[in-house]
Design a protein around this motif. Structure first.
Motif, PDB file in Angstrom:
ATOM      1  N   GLU A 231       0.829  -1.208   0.000  1.00 32.45           N
ATOM      2  CA  GLU A 231       0.000   0.000   0.000  1.00 32.45           C
ATOM      3  C   GLU A 231       0.863   1.258   0.000  1.00 32.45           C
ATOM      4  O   GLU A 231       0.568   2.231  -0.686  1.00 32.45           O
ATOM      5  CB  GLU A 231      -0.912   0.002   1.237  1.00 32.45           C
ATOM      6  N   MET A 232       1.950   1.214   0.781  1.00 35.15           N
ATOM      7  CA  MET A 232       2.850   2.366   0.810  1.00 35.15           C
ATOM      8  C   MET A 232       3.476   2.587  -0.565  1.00 35.15           C
ATOM      9  O   MET A 232       3.687   3.722  -0.992  1.00 35.15           O
ATOM     10  CB  MET A 232       3.934   2.159   1.859  1.00 35.15           C
ATOM     11  N   GLY A 233       3.794   1.483  -1.267  1.00 34.47           N
ATOM     12  CA  GLY A 233       4.356   1.598  -2.600  1.00 34.47           C
ATOM     13  C   GLY A 233       3.407   2.256  -3.589  1.00 34.47           C
ATOM     14  O   GLY A 233       3.844   2.828  -4.587  1.00 34.47           O
ATOM     15  N   LYS A 234       2.111   2.172  -3.300  1.00 30.66           N
ATOM     16  CA  LYS A 234       1.117   2.828  -4.165  1.00 30.66           C
ATOM     17  C   LYS A 234       0.944   4.305  -3.838  1.00 30.66           C
ATOM     18  O   LYS A 234       0.142   4.996  -4.477  1.00 30.66           O
ATOM     19  CB  LYS A 234      -0.226   2.116  -4.028  1.00 30.66           C
ATOM     20  N   GLY A 235       1.690   4.782  -2.822  1.00 31.74           N
ATOM     21  CA  GLY A 235       1.599   6.190  -2.460  1.00 31.74           C
ATOM     22  C   GLY A 235       0.721   6.472  -1.267  1.00 31.74           C
ATOM     23  O   GLY A 235       0.513   7.640  -0.911  1.00 31.74           O
ATOM     24  N   GLY A 261       7.672   7.618   6.914  1.00 35.69           N
ATOM     25  CA  GLY A 261       7.692   9.044   7.216  1.00 35.69           C
ATOM     26  C   GLY A 261       8.672   9.797   6.338  1.00 35.69           C
ATOM     27  O   GLY A 261       8.377  10.911   5.853  1.00 35.69           O
ATOM     28  N   GLU A 262       9.865   9.183   6.119  1.00 36.39           N
ATOM     29  CA  GLU A 262      10.856   9.839   5.270  1.00 36.39           C
ATOM     30  C   GLU A 262      10.381   9.917   3.821  1.00 36.39           C
ATOM     31  O   GLU A 262      10.592  10.928   3.147  1.00 36.39           O
ATOM     32  CB  GLU A 262      12.187   9.087   5.344  1.00 36.39           C
ATOM     33  N   ASP A 267       8.440  12.962  -0.602  1.00 36.56           N
ATOM     34  CA  ASP A 267       7.409  13.206  -1.610  1.00 36.56           C
ATOM     35  C   ASP A 267       6.876  14.631  -1.497  1.00 36.56           C
ATOM     36  O   ASP A 267       6.667  15.317  -2.508  1.00 36.56           O
ATOM     37  CB  ASP A 267       6.273  12.198  -1.428  1.00 36.56           C
ATOM     38  N   MET A 268       6.687  15.071  -0.248  1.00 44.04           N
ATOM     39  CA  MET A 268       6.217  16.438  -0.029  1.00 44.04           C
ATOM     40  C   MET A 268       7.262  17.447  -0.502  1.00 44.04           C
ATOM     41  O   MET A 268       6.947  18.450  -1.156  1.00 44.04           O
ATOM     42  CB  MET A 268       5.929  16.642   1.453  1.00 44.04           C
TER      43      MET A 268
END
Length: 496
Positions: A231-235, A261-262, A267-268
């Motif tokens: 799921e994290m890999g999907k953003g 978190g990193e 991404d931000m």
């Protein structure tokens, strides 16, 4: 069509048993261990029981014979004491003990027969065994005695032992015979076998249940972590990583949570970078285009206006070039594609040359930039041009955020075996939760600390990379509404 077939094969494979999964391997290892353990139990209890029992009986018989021999000697070779001892030993053992004199007559027996008298029945019962033992004794050089196992009476087997009893002059006076029945162990083996059948079935069932339970318990947190990572890999950066009941999986979950978190922060930063760089690039490009159009349409024939407009175009082009160079240099340093050209140089002189370029700010813009050096020569080893860039970036950063008093303190002093360069301003400072992030790339574009100043926002990131290449210590201390101090240290060369 082939893609559909491949997908269907993958789905079918996931539904089957994965022979390489932790769950299957744990189950297989646990069952294998249980089977090996049960096989060892069967082997030891069924196949080696006879051998073990015979060895045990042989050792027991030898110990009793030694005890009788030692007691006979300690009681001054008294016949009555010997008879009493044999009676006592026989009372708590399943042994037949006989003693014959030098003529072959049996003078002591531990059993009697109503039909044959006190000795005749026993001696006839073991007559052939006694002959065998006598022959072995006569031909043996061993003084401790001889043993034999009788197998001549069907399933009944007997552990037999014989030794001489000597007087104080070491003359043979008696012969001691001990017969210990080796009761048939087949019935015991059958009992054990039937019990082990039930034990094996129960043990295998319990092993299966426990193996499945442990396999599920261990593999479940790993599966959960894998699903969360997907799921994290999907953003999706809001997923939670649960480590279950084990230290290793908890540590893995904590590490992935920190990585999440990193990644979210990166991404931000990337999104903010695109927005800020787009703005920073668009502004000089718009200015260049606008002033070029003004030259074309309005001031083309007016030398004064044309010169002023061309200067604006040149300044904006320089600003655009500086932004691109900063981004390019930072990228090269982070990818380790820039090599340092290290030499020995005087740190104080290098700092003084940098400070001279800021005299114009003191004279024309009202800045109060003070430089203090202890005056001692401090030779260091490093890339002088890159160290000058670090000092310049730190001073420029202080100029941007120095506060209303426009006072900046640049200090150069020894710190143990190192020399420390520090820049202090009296600006607004940095919030405690943001101090650790000021060295990060794109910090200028962070939504938590937007700086209303010109520049790429990469100055401190470039400082960090240059100092890391020099393996130098650096840090920042800051307090809100009081200002900040940025510093770094380089080792002083002793032998120059």
């Amino acid at each position: 069509m082939s893609s559909t077939n491949n997908n269907s094969r993958k789905k079918t494979g996931k539904q089957g048993i994965d022979l390489h999964s932790i769950k299957f391997k744990l189950w297989a290892y646990f069952i294998t261990f249980a089977v090996i353990l049960l096989c060892l139990i069967w082997l030891l209890q069924i196949f080696f029981l006879n051998t073990y029992y015979e060895e045990m009986k042989s050792n027991e018989t030898s110990k009793i014979a030694n005890h009788i021999t030692e007691s006979f000697a300690s009681n001054d070779y008294d016949f009555d004491s010997l008879k009493s001892m044999i009676k006592t030993v026989s009372s708590y053992n399943d042994l037949t003990i006989m003693v014959s004199n030098t003529t072959g007559a049996f003078v002591i027996t531990s059993e009697s027969s109503d039909e044959m008298g006190p000795s005749r029945g026993i001696s006839e019962k073991y007559a052939m065994d006694i002959v065998t033992l006598d022959q072995k004794l006569a031909s043996s050089a061993i003084n401790d005695g001889v043993t034999n196992i009788s197998v001549g009476r069907g399933s009944n087997r007997t552990m037999e032992f014989a030794c001489y009893l000597r007087d104080k002059d070491d003359n043979i006076v008696y012969t001691l015979y001990i017969f210990s029945p080796l009761f048939p162990v087949q019935s015991t083996v059958n009992i054990l076998r039937s019990q082990l059948v039930y034990i094996t079935i129960i043990a295998i069932l319990l092993s299966l249940a426990l193996a499945l339970y442990l396999a599920n318990r261990i593999s479940k947190p790993i599966k959960d972590i894998t699903n969360s990572a997907a799921e994290m890999g999907k953003g999706n950066y809001s997923v939670k990583f649960k480590g279950g009941h084990y230290s290793e999986t908890r540590e893995l979950a904590d590490t992935l949570t920190a990585a999440e978190g990193e990644l979210e922060k990166t991404d931000m930063y990337q999104k903010d970078l695109i927005a800020n760089v787009s703005h920073d690039l668009r502004t000089p490009l718009t200015m260049i285009k606008s002033y070029a159009e003004m030259i074309r349409d309005l001031s083309g024939n007016n030398p004064v206006k044309r010169s002023a407009h061309l200067n604006v175009i040149i300044e904006e082009a320089d600003r655009l070039n500086s932004l691109v160079n900063d981004m390019l240099n930072l990228s090269r340093m982070q990818s380790k594609r820039i090599k340092l050209e290290k030499t020995k140089f005087d740190f104080c002189k290098a700092a003084a040359s940098i400070m001279s370029s800021y005299d114009i700010l003191n004279e024309s813009d009202g800045y109060d930039i003070q430089f203090h050096c202890n005056g001692d020569e401090a030779v260091v080893y490093g890339d002088e041009a890159k160290i000058k860039q670090v000092m310049s970036n730190l001073i420029n950063n202080a100029v941007k955020y120095c506060g209303a008093d426009k006072q900046i303190l640049v200090d150069l002093k020894k710190s143990g075996k190192n020399i420390r360069f520090s820049v202090t301003d009296h600006g607004k400072g940095i919030a405690p939760d943001e101090v650790a992030h000021v060295w990060e790339r794109y910090y200028k574009s962070s939504t938590h600390h937007v700086r209303p100043t010109d520049g790429s926002g990469l100055g401190l990131s470039i400082v960090k990379e240059i100092l890391n290449l020099h393996k130098a210590d650096f840090d920042v201390t800051s307090e809100l509404n009081k200002g900040s101090t940025f510093w770094f240290e380089l080792p002083i060369l002793k032998n120059r």
